[in-house]
Design a protein around this motif. Structure first.
Motif, PDB file in Angstrom:
ATOM      1  N   VAL A  13     114.460  11.612 -35.585  1.00 10.10           N
ATOM      2  CA  VAL A  13     113.855  10.375 -35.084  1.00 10.10           C
ATOM      3  C   VAL A  13     114.021   9.274 -36.132  1.00 10.10           C
ATOM      4  O   VAL A  13     114.147   9.544 -37.327  1.00 10.10           O
ATOM      5  N   ASN A  15     112.995   6.523 -38.726  1.00 11.02           N
ATOM      6  CA  ASN A  15     111.863   6.311 -39.633  1.00 11.02           C
ATOM      7  C   ASN A  15     111.093   5.050 -39.248  1.00 11.02           C
ATOM      8  O   ASN A  15     109.877   5.007 -39.376  1.00 11.02           O
ATOM      9  N   LEU A  17     110.275   3.963 -36.365  1.00  9.46           N
ATOM     10  CA  LEU A  17     109.315   4.208 -35.283  1.00  9.46           C
ATOM     11  C   LEU A  17     108.213   5.169 -35.682  1.00  9.46           C
ATOM     12  O   LEU A  17     107.145   5.186 -35.084  1.00  9.46           O
ATOM     13  N   TRP A  18     108.460   5.994 -36.685  1.00  8.37           N
ATOM     14  CA  TRP A  18     107.494   7.025 -37.054  1.00  8.37           C
ATOM     15  C   TRP A  18     106.770   6.718 -38.361  1.00  8.37           C
ATOM     16  O   TRP A  18     106.021   7.525 -38.877  1.00  8.37           O
ATOM     17  N   GLN A  21     108.250   7.976 -43.984  1.00  9.21           N
ATOM     18  CA  GLN A  21     108.115   9.400 -44.295  1.00  9.21           C
ATOM     19  C   GLN A  21     108.947   9.714 -45.532  1.00  9.21           C
ATOM     20  O   GLN A  21     110.086   9.246 -45.654  1.00  9.21           O
ATOM     21  N   ILE A  30     114.472  10.619 -39.810  1.00  8.88           N
ATOM     22  CA  ILE A  30     113.575  11.717 -40.199  1.00  8.88           C
ATOM     23  C   ILE A  30     114.056  12.962 -39.447  1.00  8.88           C
ATOM     24  O   ILE A  30     114.123  12.971 -38.212  1.00  8.88           O
ATOM     25  N   ARG A  33     111.851  16.740 -36.122  1.00 11.31           N
ATOM     26  CA  ARG A  33     110.498  16.439 -35.665  1.00 11.31           C
ATOM     27  C   ARG A  33     110.314  16.971 -34.243  1.00 11.31           C
ATOM     28  O   ARG A  33     111.256  17.066 -33.463  1.00 11.31           O
ATOM     29  N   LEU A  35     109.750  16.793 -30.535  1.00 13.90           N
ATOM     30  CA  LEU A  35     109.938  15.758 -29.518  1.00 13.90           C
ATOM     31  C   LEU A  35     109.254  16.114 -28.203  1.00 13.90           C
ATOM     32  O   LEU A  35     108.976  15.245 -27.386  1.00 13.90           O
TER      33      LEU A  35
END
Length: 145
Positions: A13, A15, A17-18, A21, A30, A33, A35
């Protein structure tokens, strides 16, 4: 029988949007993760039997009284339908005749002339004649005219 199943769906995913990290790569991705989850069920076993069907399950609603059936509480008007009998036999005996085939061909040609071609007609109507004997649950009601 296949059991119920579940599988965790994982993927990379962005970085952005999340959130930031520490394990994000230099290009902002990243890895690994969760989903989603894929749930699977065993295939449906339709079986080979319909089970017990009683008389009510295959019955039909008769039209009573035979004939007049107004759509509301008002009295019926016009000719009264009757069941003269032998209509099914007349359909069976007349649907696969030379005269019927000729009339169908003439109708198809007329429609083609008017710009509504029907394409190739089925000339063997014997299956329709046979089906007429099993398609009706009762003699059709007719209105004299």
């Amino acid at each position: 029988m296949t059991p119920w199943g579940r599988a965790v769906l994982r993927g990379n995913v962005p970085n952005g949007l999340w959130g930031r990290q520490p394990d994000a790569s230099g290009d902002g991705i990243i890895p690994d993760r969760i989903l989603g989850i894929r749930l699977t069920s065993p295939p449906v076993d339709h079986g080979t039997s319909t089970g017990f069907l009683d008389e009510q399950a295959i019955s039909f609603d008769p039209i009573n009284p035979d004939g007049n059936q107004p759509l509301s509480g008002e009295p019926a008007t016009g000719p009264v339908p009757t069941r003269p009998g032998a209509v099914i036999a007349a359909i069976q005996d007349g649907i696969d005749t030379i005269a019927t085939r000729n009339n169908r061909t003439a109708l198809a040609q007329a429609l083609t002339t008017l710009g509504a071609p029907l394409g190739v007609l089925d000339t063997d109507l014997s299956a329709y004649a046979h089906a007429a004997g099993t398609s009706f649950t009762a003699e059709p009601m007719l209105v004299a005219g």
